[in-house]
Design an enzyme around this catalytic site. Structure first.
Site, short mmCIF file in Angstrom:
data_model
loop_
_atom_site.label_atom_id
_atom_site.label_comp_id
_atom_site.label_asym_id
_atom_site.label_seq_id
_atom_site.Cartn_x
_atom_site.Cartn_y
_atom_site.Cartn_z
N VAL A 1 0.63 -1.36 0.08
CA VAL A 1 -0.25 -0.24 0.21
C VAL A 1 0.41 0.95 0.00
O VAL A 1 2.58 1.46 1.04
CB VAL A 1 -1.45 -0.28 1.33
CG1 VAL A 1 -1.66 1.62 1.42
CG2 VAL A 1 -1.51 -0.79 0.84
N CYS A 2 0.57 2.46 -0.40
CA CYS A 2 1.41 3.60 -0.79
C CYS A 2 2.46 3.32 -0.51
O CYS A 2 2.88 2.75 -1.43
CB CYS A 2 0.89 4.37 0.51
SG CYS A 2 1.83 5.78 1.12
#
Length: 230
Positions: A103-104
């Site tokens: 994520v991210c």
């Protein structure tokens, strides 16, 4: 018939963006017959970017393999990219994992470990193009599937990512059930969630914050990529 048991390992490192981890963790905890671990170098509390710490449940040595590896991002991403022990653990568990995910800016960590070379991947919009330094194709989407690599965009995209992964593993009906149980029905009060729609002053304020809390981040990532290329 019971669902197959699954183990989910989240990497935990200092100054992680806690929602990168806790958002997907809340969703994936409802996969059914799943065990989650927050894995760090030690069992000491790990500071996040939200002025509170998270407690690891296991150390690198205690989790030599997993079914689902998930790597969050945050202000501590660059330091984690420079940590040989962290990169070695990522490579070890990714070798046999069914799903390798992030994520991210966690996708930059996977990239630094050599785990996204030749893959398409998402990242936070402000760091997305840095993926190309590691032989990764940056994609401007909230969720990107490429074979067994699944990557989410910035922070809140972690919830979308986890629901999409839940659907891939347990089926769409179960994912819809999880979405309903969490009342995930977003209606943001402002249309300022992407650089394309944010006002120039808001965008400038964001870049100033990044330079304050992670000065020279882009240059450091470039240097790491060049070092890895040897």
């Amino acid at each position: 018939m019971p669902e197959p048991a699954l183990h989910v390992a989240f990497l935990l490192f200092p100054h992680v963006t806690q929602l990168d981890l806790t958002g997907p963790a809340q969703v994936l905890s409802r996969l059914g017959n799943a065990k989650l671990d927050l894995v760090a170098k030690t069992l000491d509390p790990v500071p996040t970017d939200a002025q509170f710490s998270l407690l690891p449940t296991a150390t690198f040595d205690q989790v030599p393999r997993t079914d689902i590896l998930c790597v969050p991002g945050g202000f501590g991403t660059v330091a984690a990219m420079e940590d040989d022990e962290t990169l070695a653990w990522l490579r070890q568990v990714a070798a046999d994992a069914t799903w390798v995910t992030s994520v991210c800016t966690g996708s930059l960590l996977l990239a630094a470990a050599g785990l996204l070379t030749g893959y398409r991947a998402a990242c936070h919009w402000a760091s997305r193009e840095q993926l190309a330094l590691f032989g990764v194709e940056p994609v401007a989407q909230r969720v990107v599937f490429d074979r067994n690599r699944v990557t989410g965009g910035g922070v809140t995209a972690g919830i979308d990512f986890a629901l999409a992964l839940t659907a891939a593993i347990r089926g769409e009906e179960h994912a819809k059930f999880v979405q309903l149980s969490l009342e995930y029905d977003p209606a943001p009060p402002f249309d300022s969630g992407s650089p394309e729609r944010a006002e120039p002053a808001t965008l400038a304020r964001y870049h100033a914050m990044i330079e304050k809390f992670s000065p020279g981040r882009a240059e450091k990532v470039r240097a790491i990529a060049e070092k890895l290329r040897g």
